[in-house]
Scaffold this motif. Sequence first.
Motif, mmCIF file in Angstrom:
data_model
loop_
_atom_site.group_PDB
_atom_site.id
_atom_site.type_symbol
_atom_site.label_atom_id
_atom_site.label_comp_id
_atom_site.label_asym_id
_atom_site.label_seq_id
_atom_site.Cartn_x
_atom_site.Cartn_y
_atom_site.Cartn_z
ATOM 1 N N ALA A 18 0.830 -1.205 0.000
ATOM 2 C CA ALA A 18 0.000 0.000 0.000
ATOM 3 C C ALA A 18 0.863 1.252 0.000
ATOM 4 O O ALA A 18 0.574 2.228 -0.709
ATOM 5 C CB ALA A 18 -0.921 -0.016 1.225
ATOM 6 N N PHE A 19 1.970 1.219 0.783
ATOM 7 C CA PHE A 19 2.873 2.365 0.821
ATOM 8 C C PHE A 19 3.528 2.583 -0.550
ATOM 9 O O PHE A 19 3.604 3.700 -1.049
ATOM 10 C CB PHE A 19 3.937 2.131 1.893
ATOM 11 N N THR A 20 3.983 1.449 -1.148
ATOM 12 C CA THR A 20 4.610 1.546 -2.465
ATOM 13 C C THR A 20 3.625 2.071 -3.488
ATOM 14 O O THR A 20 3.949 2.915 -4.329
ATOM 15 C CB THR A 20 5.135 0.171 -2.900
ATOM 16 N N PHE A 21 2.402 1.565 -3.434
ATOM 17 C CA PHE A 21 1.384 2.001 -4.385
ATOM 18 C C PHE A 21 1.100 3.481 -4.240
ATOM 19 O O PHE A 21 0.953 4.225 -5.213
ATOM 20 C CB PHE A 21 0.106 1.179 -4.155
ATOM 21 N N ALA A 22 1.049 3.921 -2.945
ATOM 22 C CA ALA A 22 0.791 5.346 -2.698
ATOM 23 C C ALA A 22 1.918 6.196 -3.246
ATOM 24 O O ALA A 22 1.698 7.265 -3.820
ATOM 25 C CB ALA A 22 0.617 5.581 -1.199
ATOM 26 N N GLN A 23 3.163 5.705 -3.088
ATOM 27 C CA GLN A 23 4.299 6.443 -3.607
ATOM 28 C C GLN A 23 4.227 6.533 -5.128
ATOM 29 O O GLN A 23 4.476 7.577 -5.730
ATOM 30 C CB GLN A 23 5.600 5.754 -3.195
ATOM 31 N N GLU A 24 3.906 5.391 -5.775
ATOM 32 C CA GLU A 24 3.861 5.376 -7.229
ATOM 33 C C GLU A 24 2.739 6.247 -7.752
ATOM 34 O O GLU A 24 2.835 6.837 -8.823
ATOM 35 C CB GLU A 24 3.679 3.939 -7.728
ATOM 36 N N LYS A 25 1.647 6.326 -6.995
ATOM 37 C CA LYS A 25 0.490 7.072 -7.482
ATOM 38 C C LYS A 25 0.676 8.579 -7.418
ATOM 39 O O LYS A 25 -0.191 9.333 -7.836
ATOM 40 C CB LYS A 25 -0.752 6.681 -6.668
ATOM 41 N N GLN A 26 1.817 9.015 -6.859
ATOM 42 C CA GLN A 26 2.050 10.450 -6.830
ATOM 43 C C GLN A 26 2.295 11.020 -8.215
ATOM 44 O O GLN A 26 2.106 12.202 -8.436
ATOM 45 C CB GLN A 26 3.258 10.753 -5.927
ATOM 46 N N TYR A 27 2.727 10.174 -9.120
ATOM 47 C CA TYR A 27 3.059 10.643 -10.465
ATOM 48 C C TYR A 27 2.286 9.846 -11.509
ATOM 49 O O TYR A 27 1.934 8.687 -11.303
ATOM 50 C CB TYR A 27 4.559 10.513 -10.739
ATOM 51 N N GLY A 28 2.063 10.503 -12.638
ATOM 52 C CA GLY A 28 1.439 9.847 -13.774
ATOM 53 C C GLY A 28 2.277 10.079 -15.022
ATOM 54 O O GLY A 28 3.300 10.769 -14.991
ATOM 55 N N GLU A 29 1.856 9.504 -16.114
ATOM 56 C CA GLU A 29 2.566 9.661 -17.388
ATOM 57 C C GLU A 29 1.544 9.838 -18.501
ATOM 58 O O GLU A 29 0.374 9.446 -18.376
ATOM 59 C CB GLU A 29 3.451 8.449 -17.670
ATOM 60 N N VAL A 30 1.998 10.452 -19.586
ATOM 61 C CA VAL A 30 1.162 10.610 -20.767
ATOM 62 C C VAL A 30 1.979 10.145 -21.981
ATOM 63 O O VAL A 30 3.179 10.406 -22.074
ATOM 64 C CB VAL A 30 0.700 12.069 -20.953
ATOM 65 N N SER A 31 1.342 9.420 -22.868
ATOM 66 C CA SER A 31 2.006 8.937 -24.079
ATOM 67 C C SER A 31 1.040 9.048 -25.247
ATOM 68 O O SER A 31 -0.178 9.187 -25.069
ATOM 69 C CB SER A 31 2.468 7.490 -23.907
ATOM 70 N N GLY A 32 1.597 8.991 -26.440
ATOM 71 C CA GLY A 32 0.766 9.069 -27.641
ATOM 72 C C GLY A 32 1.623 9.180 -28.886
ATOM 73 O O GLY A 32 2.849 9.004 -28.850
ATOM 74 N N TYR A 33 0.952 9.493 -29.982
ATOM 75 C CA TYR A 33 1.637 9.641 -31.271
ATOM 76 C C TYR A 33 1.462 11.066 -31.781
ATOM 77 O O TYR A 33 0.382 11.664 -31.638
ATOM 78 C CB TYR A 33 1.056 8.674 -32.303
#
Length: 810
Positions: A18-33
């Motif tokens: 849960a702690f790791t997930f919370a840490q990872e959820k602080q950031y997001g990413e965007v991708s595309g063409y």
Amino acid sequence: MKFIQVPVLLFLCTVFNAFTFAQEKQYGEVSGYVKDTFGNSVSNATISVQNGGESTQAEGDGFYKLERLPLRNQVVLVISAVGYSTETRTLHVADRKNILDVVLKEDRKAIDEVSVVGKSENERRIYDIKRSGFDVSVIDLNKYANEAANLTQVLKRATGVTIREDGGLGSNFVFRINGLDAKIFIDGVPMDNFGSSMSINNIPVNLIDRVEVYKGVVPAFLGSDALGGAVNIITKRRARPFLDLSYTTGSFNTHLASLVSTFTNPKNNLSFRMNAFYNHSDNDYMMYTQEKYGILLQNTINSKPITIDKARRFNDAFTSGMAQLEVGFRDKSWADQFYVGLSYSQDHKENQLGLSLSSVTGGKWSESNYLMPTLSYKKNNFIVDRLFADVYASYSHDIKHVKDTATYNYDWSGGWVSYSEPAIAATPQHTKFDVNNYLARVNLNYDFDAERNQSLNLNYNYNSGHRTEYDMIAAYNQVKLPSNLGRHIIGLSWQNQWFNKRLSNVLALKYYRLDANQVTDSRKYNGNNEVVSGEIAYDAKAWNYYSVSLASRYRITQDGGWKLSYERAYNLPTLEQLFGDGLNVTSNWDLKPERSDNVNTGFYYNTFINENHFINVDATGFYRLAADYIHSKAVQVDGDDVQQYYNEAGVKLYGFSAEVKYGYKDLIAVTINGSYDKAIDNKKYTDDTNQQVSLNYGYQLPNRPWAYGSMDVSLIQNDWFQKGTRVQLSYLSQYSHWFYLSEAHLGSLASKDHIPSQTIHSAVLSYSWSRNKYNISFEGRNLTDERAYDNFRLQKPGRAFYLKLRLSLM
């Protein structure tokens, strides 16, 4: 106690996750063409967060990814590229993974105003091509990623290009541009160094980003001795984690597979790249008799030739495979790219025919095992600002066996040449070729100013081939027969822009040196294995040449311009042309380098109508005077029909080509092109006394196409069934006009053998979903089952169907 420990461990693991997930959820990413209005990838696009945030660049297929974006926040993205209007997009980072595709509109004014300092190597190259005076076209191979095609099928559609094949997959071919010999490069490295498994009729399209086709004058940085032009194949090199897998199955028991994989560790920029492919086909297509064109399939019964209507090709299977691994670093202070690589390839090729339908074999084949370590280094701002360095070195070792293990001669029945009489015995053959090749290439480019108005390029290319021929059967005569060929090519070019960049010029000087030597064994033996005549001889020779070229482009209007180029160029004989290949090509030690004075000119016009319609018109003409023109002919060696290269004393070539492209949004794409090139014998007298006029003077050279063209019509529909899908239907047509196989002016026309006119129709239907992740395509070639012929009237495959599956992950 153990019972208590289990819940405790489960609880700790849950808390940790849960702690790791919370840490990872602080950031997001965007991708595309990033693509343009017509669906073309914009590989030079920069995507950044407004006001100094994260930034990245789109890669060869237009794909980008931005990471470490604040989760559940709103960000403004700025998307820009040379030659396109800048776009902004507001994105709410709601999830860890977000998707945003962007369409950029072209801004033709910006092409000549935007500096490319600090941009990627790919962007610099595309920009240089657009502004250069070279007659060059760029083919985006990402468009053909779902076709069951190798590079040959795609290049055949290019204006002015002829690729003449002897048969199906893996067959021998002759590659020319505007009627003259052209060279092939992979990432700027001569393709001669990659072994027989790595050729344009083996390489899958999935391994390639783009192909640059130079017609006429070739840039000095390629280090080429080409006359007609050059093809530079740019392979896929992604900075992001990337995996592309494909498998194709089809007619004639054809199986094709390819893999491209890249990964770069973001912490230390340690990079891995792997390419691999596998090809196999039985090539057992049906062959037909065509008496009208002198194409006869014959069996021998009771010592008499009997013509049959048709026969299935046999003993013509081809298998090849290649694996390449590169390990190195990207984007370091000391190197933009540094890779150490190792390539291994092998092939097995059965050889049913030589150069005619009568020379049928039942057990002739060749195999090759090839190993090549490589070293490459690239760096911008090398030692001083604006100096770009590109260094490449390789060593290759190729062991090739050519065998004919059949003890009897064969005919088109697939059996011995005689059924009622004793079969005719044949002599088994086994020759081994041991080839070592060394290549060193250094390319330095210096820009005198930030706008790159003045640039200087220095290129040095050294290539040395050492081949040893060994007769594995004649044990009493086990003498190694070495042959060596060394090339030095130095090129210096100055690229400049004047009059507010309306005029661009590239002036180049080149130096060529070719060293060749060989050992031949002409000894004859009696029944006691004693030498009765002949000797072992050593021969050597060398050539030195200088050449000059000038390529200019003048932009007349915002939409159109004019190109003109001139060069005096040389084409140096290859190892195969001088010494043969032990299979279908015999040696000619007297072969000399080919020289030509070339003039090329043309006009181009690109325009947009209502931003939805695109029209491109490109027309070029050329005139060339060649001396010692390298051509090929059929000769007999020990009763077999084989090919030999020789020099035509003087040849005049002229012609023109034109291409028209039309596009409507990303819905319709049409390309139509046609080429016409004549090669006239220009040697007036048979000798230096000027007494007798040659019978061939002023007449067309035989056995070469002179009028040909192609058409490509594609219909595209995006997001048809669901968002992220793409359906494309393409119709392809290729035409080649008839031509004589021998001199048309000698003898009656009715007695002359010729290759008939032919039109090949093909179609490809492809479907992609989940934003190009999953792809399936169905392809039909030669739908009307046209009788297709090429070199020396050898028939090519008829109607064929292929199914291709492709997976692309990133």
